[in-house]
Scaffold this motif. Structure first.
Motif, mmCIF file in Angstrom:
data_model
loop_
_atom_site.group_PDB
_atom_site.id
_atom_site.type_symbol
_atom_site.label_atom_id
_atom_site.label_comp_id
_atom_site.label_asym_id
_atom_site.label_seq_id
_atom_site.Cartn_x
_atom_site.Cartn_y
_atom_site.Cartn_z
ATOM 1 N N PHE A 39 0.822 -1.210 0.000
ATOM 2 C CA PHE A 39 0.000 0.000 0.000
ATOM 3 C C PHE A 39 0.858 1.264 0.000
ATOM 4 N N VAL A 40 1.970 1.247 0.720
ATOM 5 C CA VAL A 40 2.867 2.406 0.705
ATOM 6 C C VAL A 40 3.513 2.546 -0.671
ATOM 7 N N LYS A 41 3.867 1.428 -1.281
ATOM 8 C CA LYS A 41 4.450 1.460 -2.636
ATOM 9 C C LYS A 41 3.454 2.055 -3.628
ATOM 10 N N LYS A 42 2.201 1.641 -3.523
ATOM 11 C CA LYS A 42 1.168 2.179 -4.412
ATOM 12 C C LYS A 42 1.023 3.686 -4.244
ATOM 13 N N MET A 43 1.020 4.145 -2.987
ATOM 14 C CA MET A 43 0.924 5.579 -2.722
ATOM 15 C C MET A 43 2.121 6.317 -3.294
ATOM 16 N N ASN A 44 3.313 5.770 -3.086
ATOM 17 C CA ASN A 44 4.526 6.456 -3.530
ATOM 18 C C ASN A 44 4.644 6.518 -5.051
ATOM 19 N N LEU A 45 4.154 5.505 -5.739
ATOM 20 C CA LEU A 45 4.154 5.546 -7.195
ATOM 21 C C LEU A 45 3.249 6.677 -7.699
ATOM 22 N N GLU A 46 2.136 6.854 -7.045
ATOM 23 C CA GLU A 46 1.217 7.927 -7.417
ATOM 24 C C GLU A 46 1.832 9.297 -7.122
ATOM 25 N N ILE A 47 2.460 9.410 -5.954
ATOM 26 C CA ILE A 47 3.074 10.681 -5.567
ATOM 27 C C ILE A 47 4.245 11.027 -6.479
ATOM 28 N N LYS A 48 4.991 10.017 -6.897
ATOM 29 C CA LYS A 48 6.154 10.261 -7.748
ATOM 30 C C LYS A 48 5.753 11.021 -9.008
ATOM 31 N N GLY A 49 4.622 10.631 -9.580
ATOM 32 C CA GLY A 49 4.146 11.324 -10.774
ATOM 33 C C GLY A 49 3.815 12.775 -10.496
ATOM 34 N N ARG A 50 3.297 13.052 -9.296
ATOM 35 C CA ARG A 50 2.992 14.439 -8.914
ATOM 36 C C ARG A 50 4.276 15.227 -8.671
ATOM 37 N N PHE A 51 5.264 14.579 -8.023
ATOM 38 C CA PHE A 51 6.535 15.247 -7.736
ATOM 39 C C PHE A 51 7.237 15.685 -9.017
ATOM 40 N N GLU A 52 7.143 14.856 -10.054
ATOM 41 C CA GLU A 52 7.844 15.148 -11.305
ATOM 42 C C GLU A 52 7.336 16.425 -11.967
ATOM 43 N N LYS A 53 6.149 16.861 -11.598
ATOM 44 C CA LYS A 53 5.572 18.082 -12.157
ATOM 45 C C LYS A 53 5.854 19.311 -11.289
ATOM 46 N N CYS A 54 6.540 19.096 -10.150
ATOM 47 C CA CYS A 54 6.803 20.202 -9.223
ATOM 48 C C CYS A 54 8.022 21.013 -9.667
ATOM 49 N N ALA A 55 7.918 22.322 -9.530
ATOM 50 C CA ALA A 55 9.014 23.202 -9.944
ATOM 51 C C ALA A 55 10.029 23.416 -8.835
ATOM 52 N N ASN A 56 9.612 23.270 -7.571
ATOM 53 C CA ASN A 56 10.511 23.533 -6.453
ATOM 54 C C ASN A 56 10.032 22.784 -5.207
ATOM 55 N N ASP A 57 10.784 22.944 -4.112
ATOM 56 C CA ASP A 57 10.461 22.243 -2.863
ATOM 57 C C ASP A 57 9.110 22.660 -2.295
ATOM 58 N N ASN A 58 8.750 23.900 -2.472
ATOM 59 C CA ASN A 58 7.458 24.349 -1.957
ATOM 60 C C ASN A 58 6.306 23.642 -2.668
ATOM 61 N N ASP A 59 6.468 23.421 -3.956
ATOM 62 C CA ASP A 59 5.451 22.668 -4.692
ATOM 63 C C ASP A 59 5.368 21.224 -4.179
ATOM 64 N N VAL A 60 6.536 20.647 -3.895
ATOM 65 C CA VAL A 60 6.577 19.276 -3.365
ATOM 66 C C VAL A 60 5.870 19.219 -2.008
ATOM 67 N N LEU A 61 6.133 20.216 -1.174
ATOM 68 C CA LEU A 61 5.471 20.260 0.136
ATOM 69 C C LEU A 61 3.959 20.376 -0.004
ATOM 70 N N ASP A 62 3.510 21.133 -0.982
ATOM 71 C CA ASP A 62 2.063 21.258 -1.218
ATOM 72 C C ASP A 62 1.458 19.901 -1.580
ATOM 73 N N VAL A 63 2.173 19.135 -2.413
ATOM 74 C CA VAL A 63 1.683 17.805 -2.789
ATOM 75 C C VAL A 63 1.607 16.909 -1.550
ATOM 76 N N ILE A 64 2.657 16.937 -0.747
ATOM 77 C CA ILE A 64 2.683 16.094 0.458
ATOM 78 C C ILE A 64 1.551 16.474 1.404
ATOM 79 N N GLU A 65 1.324 17.763 1.577
ATOM 80 C CA GLU A 65 0.257 18.211 2.475
ATOM 81 C C GLU A 65 -1.112 17.739 1.987
ATOM 82 N N ARG A 66 -1.305 17.755 0.673
ATOM 83 C CA ARG A 66 -2.585 17.286 0.135
ATOM 84 C C ARG A 66 -2.773 15.799 0.419
#
Length: 294
Positions: free
Chosen positions: A229-256
């Motif tokens: 289940f953690v692997k499934k979540m991380n695969l989904e998040i990885k795709g979101r991270f790849e679209k982030c321009a900076n660390d603040n964008d990454v933090l926004d994804v994590i918070e969501r």
């Protein structure tokens, strides 16, 4: 494990306790077995329906996950768990002592159509052949009960705890802070494999270790399920991270994602949601440390 904020006992259950409490107290005084007393508590015309309603109430409180391991459970396999042993009439009947546990690898029943056969085999670490042998047939109609065999690796949660007492419990508000999750190695098919296990927080005491052992929370099946289940979540998040321009964008994804896994969605938590939350918090802390905000 996560704190469970229990609701008020439903009216039908309060009425049932009032109608049975004198008999239950007499049976305790006579030295009847706890299992016989619990069976007698439900021994009336509507007993089976009332027991099903109680399971539903417990599942709603818990977001349809096991009170101990956090795996998704349905009403067919829910075990009504007494957090404190059934030593007297109050503990046996008190709604605040009742939780919903998974079957813990014990034989359980699934309704055909609610899951595919492949999903059942994956979820319960079994094979189609074992299911066919136990049920004496190879096909099932929707709505029919399918018996699922015991986990070949032993028991966990309610099935392992039985009447034992645990020291760290889901009615303690700080319970989630007392556990952490990390990679654990297990052997399958004579090969070393890695799953996600549960450990005591470095600043905690032996009570946590005792609880993990009593419930067998590092059972091989749970190691694999947490990992998946953690692997499934991380695969989904990885795709979101790849679209982030900076660390603040990454933090926004994590918070969501923290918001998503931290709440019930459609009345249900995601399976092993508190393990996913732990992993998300680690990611967040790592970024905050890198940018000097932690």
């Amino acid at each position: 494990m996560k704190y469970i904020n229990k609701s008020e006992a439903p009216r039908f259950y309060r009425d049932k306790v009032r109608g049975k409490i004198a008999l239950i107290q007499t049976m305790f005084a006579n030295g009847d077995s706890r299992s016989d007393i619990w069976s007698e508590f439900w021994n009336n015309k509507n007993g089976s329906k009332q027991k099903k309603r109680l399971r539903e109430c417990l599942l709603v409180d818990q977001g349809y996950v096991c009170c101990y391991c956090g795996r998704r459970i349905n009403i067919q396999e829910t075990v009504i768990e007494h957090l404190e042993p059934k030593e007297n009439a109050d503990r046996l009947t008190n709604f605040n002592n009742l939780y919903a546990s998974c079957s813990g690898g014990n034989q359980t029943t699934i309704i055909a159509g609610s899951m595919t056969l492949n999903e059942i085999c994956q979820e319960y670490s079994t094979t189609s052949g074992a299911i066919y042998a136990l049920n004496g047939k190879t096909s099932f109609q929707n709505g029919e009960e399918i018996k699922v065999p015991k986990d070949g690796n032993g028991g966990y949660c309610d099935h392992k705890k039985n009447a034992d007492t645990i020291r760290v419990k889901p009615n303690q508000t700080d319970v989630a802070d007392r556990f952490q999750y990390s990679n654990h190695v297990y052997v399958e098919d004579n090969k070393n494999k890695t799953g996600i296990g549960i450990d005591a927080h470095p600043n905690d005491d032996e009570d946590v270790t005792n609880t993990i052992d009593t419930l067998n929370l590092n059972h091989q099946t749970l190691l694999k399920r947490r990992r998946d289940f953690v692997k499934k979540m991380n695969l989904e998040i990885k795709g979101r991270f790849e679209k982030c321009a900076n660390d603040n964008d990454v933090l926004d994804v994590i918070e969501r994602y923290i918001g998503y896994y931290g709440r019930k969605n459609g009345g249900r938590y995601e399976p092993f949601y508190f393990v996913c939350l732990f992993d998300l918090q680690k990611k967040k802390d790592k970024i905050l440390e890198r940018i000097g905000l932690n």
